[in-house]
Design a protein around this motif. Structure first.
Motif, PDB file in Angstrom:
ATOM      1  N   ASN A   1       0.906  -1.005   0.053  1.00 41.62           N
ATOM      2  CA  ASN A   1      -0.121  -0.079  -0.031  1.00 41.62           C
ATOM      3  C   ASN A   1       0.862   1.500   0.030  1.00 41.62           C
ATOM      4  O   ASN A   1       1.820   1.913   1.421  1.00 41.62           O
ATOM      5  CB  ASN A   1      -0.972  -0.156   1.307  1.00 41.62           C
ATOM      6  CG  ASN A   1      -1.615   0.952   1.610  1.00 41.62           C
ATOM      7  OD1 ASN A   1      -1.456   1.857   0.890  1.00 41.62           O
ATOM      8  ND2 ASN A   1      -2.593   0.635   2.364  1.00 41.62           N
TER       9      ASN A   1
ATOM     10  N   ASN B   1      -8.074  -8.204  -4.454  1.00 40.07           N
ATOM     11  CA  ASN B   1      -7.795  -6.167  -3.967  1.00 40.07           C
ATOM     12  C   ASN B   1      -7.686  -5.152  -4.903  1.00 40.07           C
ATOM     13  O   ASN B   1      -6.651  -5.163  -5.722  1.00 40.07           O
ATOM     14  CB  ASN B   1      -6.914  -5.737  -3.130  1.00 40.07           C
ATOM     15  CG  ASN B   1      -7.250  -4.582  -2.754  1.00 40.07           C
ATOM     16  OD1 ASN B   1      -8.073  -3.689  -3.029  1.00 40.07           O
ATOM     17  ND2 ASN B   1      -7.007  -3.984  -1.028  1.00 40.07           N
TER      18      ASN B   1
ATOM     19  N   GLN C   1      -8.233  -1.961  -5.531  1.00 36.41           N
ATOM     20  CA  GLN C   1      -7.563  -1.073  -4.618  1.00 36.41           C
ATOM     21  C   GLN C   1      -6.118  -0.806  -5.056  1.00 36.41           C
ATOM     22  O   GLN C   1      -5.280  -0.031  -5.480  1.00 36.41           O
ATOM     23  CB  GLN C   1      -7.974  -0.486  -3.108  1.00 36.41           C
ATOM     24  CG  GLN C   1      -7.295   1.084  -3.184  1.00 36.41           C
ATOM     25  CD  GLN C   1      -7.886   1.523  -3.902  1.00 36.41           C
ATOM     26  OE1 GLN C   1      -8.924   2.212  -4.207  1.00 36.41           O
ATOM     27  NE2 GLN C   1      -7.073   2.671  -4.375  1.00 36.41           N
TER      28      GLN C   1
ATOM     29  N   TYR D   1      -5.350  -1.205  -8.313  1.00 38.87           N
ATOM     30  CA  TYR D   1      -5.563   0.907  -8.692  1.00 38.87           C
ATOM     31  C   TYR D   1      -3.808   1.201  -8.474  1.00 38.87           C
ATOM     32  O   TYR D   1      -3.582   1.694  -9.471  1.00 38.87           O
ATOM     33  CB  TYR D   1      -6.821   1.661  -9.078  1.00 38.87           C
ATOM     34  CG  TYR D   1      -7.311   2.865  -9.122  1.00 38.87           C
ATOM     35  CD1 TYR D   1      -7.849   2.505 -10.619  1.00 38.87           C
ATOM     36  CD2 TYR D   1      -6.322   3.481  -7.998  1.00 38.87           C
ATOM     37  CE1 TYR D   1      -8.554   3.857 -11.124  1.00 38.87           C
ATOM     38  CE2 TYR D   1      -8.042   4.317  -8.553  1.00 38.87           C
ATOM     39  CZ  TYR D   1      -7.841   4.968 -10.197  1.00 38.87           C
ATOM     40  OH  TYR D   1      -8.371   6.442 -10.683  1.00 38.87           O
ATOM     41  N   ASP D   2      -3.799   1.030  -7.380  1.00 43.58           N
ATOM     42  CA  ASP D   2      -2.691   2.209  -6.753  1.00 43.58           C
ATOM     43  C   ASP D   2      -1.256   2.051  -7.552  1.00 43.58           C
ATOM     44  O   ASP D   2      -0.408   2.400  -7.626  1.00 43.58           O
ATOM     45  CB  ASP D   2      -2.502   1.728  -5.057  1.00 43.58           C
ATOM     46  CG  ASP D   2      -3.326   2.013  -3.834  1.00 43.58           C
ATOM     47  OD1 ASP D   2      -3.980   3.273  -5.138  1.00 43.58           O
ATOM     48  OD2 ASP D   2      -3.026   1.263  -3.159  1.00 43.58           O
TER      49      ASP D   2
ATOM     50  N   PRO E   1     -12.623   3.660  -6.593  1.00 41.39           N
ATOM     51  CA  PRO E   1     -11.606   3.814  -5.946  1.00 41.39           C
ATOM     52  C   PRO E   1     -10.673   5.388  -5.392  1.00 41.39           C
ATOM     53  O   PRO E   1     -12.411   5.589  -5.121  1.00 41.39           O
ATOM     54  CB  PRO E   1     -10.311   3.727  -7.537  1.00 41.39           C
ATOM     55  CG  PRO E   1     -11.626   4.720  -8.502  1.00 41.39           C
ATOM     56  CD  PRO E   1     -13.276   3.768  -8.006  1.00 41.39           C
TER      57      PRO E   1
END
Length: 692
Positions: free
Chosen positions: A95, A310, A312, A315-316, A367
């Motif tokens: 993350n 996941n 996200q 997307y990250d 998102p």
């Protein structure tokens, strides 16, 4: 798996000694305290993860992996993906937000990138591809060595290590991807599908992807269906592929390799489909979605996959290459791709195109745009666009668009809800509607559209669409037509007529209250067009205007300043529309089905991209002449300006339409749809689904 180990033996033997050295060093790192906190915790954690990757590869090599129990496989699968699952992601080193909090903005981005790239090695361990594991381990150790020398290195040193990693190994990664996607002797997924005991769900864990209840339940569900039902699904899929060649006027007999893009859990159907292809003398290649930084495609999943652990997380990291991407790297990728094409030239000559199975019904995803995530800057966006254009032209040199075809079909996932079985049955019905019936009805629409110079589309029930789409001018109406009569071939299900509109004179506002495009939800999406090109855009996904525009620019415009309107179509599949209404899943329908449930507008290239000079005909014998627009015709003078290499369909549902009318040269109109219902004589049959 034995066959794959033998195939990769020479390549793997070249790095075995390097891997042993790296493994020994990784075993030391997990206990060393030579790096200061909090970075020490990061390196300990990631080194342990790399050792787990090594352990999986070794289990594959000695055969012990295949002897593990289902509970052991589930435990391993959870161990591999636990820290990036939504419930743990807030404190994951993958993350970028958490990483930047721990290590500062510069090093946080670098270390989140590094861990994400190491996570991309999971499939390599399961496929026993050792080269990526070896070189990525060496990158990790090199960066660890920098952090050991706390006062003797800079951020530039760490970033330079990543830069040279991407540059030095791009040719190897690109060549491996070309092999995976075009060489039938690369049989990893094929072997799982064709040789596994599909009654034993342990086979699902052989891929290395994250396995959820979606994969387990769809596998169980297909097992519960009668054999003839599963074969009928496969037949629809393969017959659509064959029909696509017939419609395109291409010769399938000259091709012998079919690309399979599927979804984990659908092996029972895929086995039948592969048998169908093999009965007509075709070999198949079954390839997974690329997830390494060099090969992955932001927002596009090309290959087989499972439910995302996941979204996200994905997307990250969609633009992670921003950490090393420059003009030199662009040239490096182009050269490496050319080399790979040359190496697999004979396979590509035989390649017929992809047969694609998609799914829908994953939970909604909204998102979060994180400042800490790596992005492409303005110069990198420009370079990336140039690279995409150049790679597209290169691909067309080796795989002529007019010689290949494709098909796409979609089915729901169990996560769509408690009515999954009913939705699945209804989807099968939608996918097998009567082609001949729709062909006749759609011909009435085409005959009316051929009378026009433009089409007026007005939204209703709060939809603000007000578009005037300019049409190609026919020279001989007895032999030519503007719209293609699309039945269930390349795009299953049946149900649309489409054209490449003239850009000049195409103006207005396109609005959709809610739509999913490439897995992302857009709320109250508005796009303005002038002479066929996008001039402005917004949505209500975010509070700040800047975030709204950035979201659309990155994911619809693909980081371009504008895009042309490449397609205008009218969907006729009212049965699919009512399925969405009946089960309240309209917004979850994939573009493949959604585009048949109302008028749709595709931004990007036309449907005839790279094959505009190949003549195509409707069932009535008329040539479809609207294959070019003012953008694609530039291929005759400057091909670099002719294509944008994307095509995104945006559909307005019938209940948001006040009127669609053909505008004739004298200004009079022929209504096709009014208040969401078909009103053109000969199309009334389509309204029966609304009443049901």
């Amino acid at each position: 798996m034995v066959k794959m180990i033998q195939l990769l033996q020479e390549e793997n033997e070249e790095v075995l000694e390097r891997m042993e050295l790296s493994k020994e060093r990784l075993s030391e790192i997990v206990t060393e305290e030579t790096v200061t906190l909090p970075c020490r915790s990061y390196f300990h954690f990631v080194a342990k993860f790399l050792l787990l990757i090594y352990d999986i590869a070794e289990k594959n090599a000695n055969g012990s992996f295949s002897r593990m129990s289902e509970s052991e496989l589930i435990q391993l699968n959870e161990e591999l993906y636990r820290d990036i699952l939504p419930e743990h992601y807030e404190t994951s080193y993958a993350n970028p937000t958490f990483a930047c909090e721990q290590f500062g903005s510069k090093y946080g981005k670098v270390l989140a990138f590094l861990y994400t790239e190491i996570r991309s090695l999971i499939p390599c361990a399961f496929e026993y591809r050792l080269m990526p594991i070896a070189v990525t381990s060496e990158l990790f150790i090199e960066i660890y060595n920098y952090f050991e020398e706390e006062n003797e290195f800079t951020y530039k040193d760490v970033k330079r290590a990543i830069y040279y990693f991407a540059h030095d190994y791009s040719e190897d990664y690109i060549e491996a991807r070309m092999r995976e996607t075009s060489d039938p002797t690369y049989t990893f997924a094929y072997d799982i599908i064709m040789n596994s005991d599909l009654d034993d769900l342990r086979y699902l864990y052989q891929y290395g992807d994250y396995i959820t209840e979606n994969e387990r339940e769809i596998a169980k569900f297909l097992k519960s269906l009668p054999e003839e039902d599963v074969r009928a699904m496969a037949d629809t899929y393969t017959e659509g592929y064959i029909r696509g060649f017939q419609v395109m006027g291409a010769d399938l007999s000259k091709k012998s390799i079919v690309g399979i893009r599927t979804v984990i859990g659908f092996e029972r159907m895929m086995r039948c489909a592969i048998e169908n292809f093999e009965k007509i003398g075709k070999q198949v290649v079954v390839y997974r979605v690329a997830i390494d930084t060099i090969n992955k495609k932001p927002g596009r999943k090309i290959g087989y996959s499972a439910t995302s652990p996941n979204l996200q997380y994905e997307y990250d990291h969609r633009y992670d290459k921003g950490i090393y991407f420059d003009a030199n790297y662009k040239e490096r990728v182009q050269a490496a791709t050319k080399i790979a094409y040359e190496k697999y030239k004979m396979e590509l000559i035989k390649y017929a195109g992809p047969a694609v199975l998609e799914t829908f019904g994953e939970p909604d995803f909204n998102p979060i745009n994180k400042e800490e995530a790596i992005r492409l800057d303005a110069k990198q966006q420009e370079l990336n666009t140039e690279l995409a254009n150049n790679l597209s032209m290169l691909a067309n040199e080796y795989m002529k668009s007019e010689e290949i075809s494709f098909t796409i079909i979609a089915y729901p996932l169990p996560s769509i809800g408690k009515q999954f079985k009913e939705i699945f049955a209804e989807t099968v019905k939608v996918n097998t509607l009567d082609n001949e019936k729709y062909k006749a009805i759609q011909q009435h629409l085409i005959d009316a559209l051929d009378e026009g110079v433009s089409v007026r589309i007005l939204g209703g029930n709060g939809n603000k669409t007000d578009m005037m789409v300019s049409l190609y001018e026919l020279k001989d109406k007895s032999k030519e037509t503007i719209f293609e009569n699309c039945t269930a071939d390349v795009n299953i299900p049946v149900g649309e007529v489409f054209t490449s509109p003239r850009l000049t004179g195409t103006n207005g506002c396109l609005n959709v209250t809610k739509v999913f495009l490439n897995g992302l939800e857009y709320r109250d999406l508005e796009i303005e067009f002038r002479d066929g090109y996008i001039t402005s855009y917004t949505c209500s996904n975010f509070e700040k205007d800047e975030e709204k525009k950035q979201f659309i620019k990155e994911n619809i415009l693909m980081n371009r300043e504008t895009l042309p309107l490449g397609e205008f179509a009218i969907g006729t599949n009212t049965t699919a529309y009512m399925m969405g209404r009946k089960f309240d899943i309209q917004k979850k329908l994939p573009s493949l089905i959604a585009e048949k449930t109302g008028p749709h507008f595709a931004v990007g290239d036309t449907c005839y991209s790279h094959s505009e000079d190949h003549k195509v005909y409707n069932p009535d014998g008329k040539e479809i002449v609207a294959r070019d627009n003012e953008c694609s015709i530039l291929r005759k003078t400057d091909i670099s300006k002719a294509y944008v290499n994307c095509h995104t369909d945006i559909t307005i549902p019938y209940d948001e339409i006040q009127k669609i009318a053909v505008v004739k040269a004298d200004g009079t109109e022929i209504n096709l749809i009014f208040d969401g219902k078909f009103v053109l004589p000969g199309t009334e049959e389509l309204n029966k689904a609304f009443k049901q």
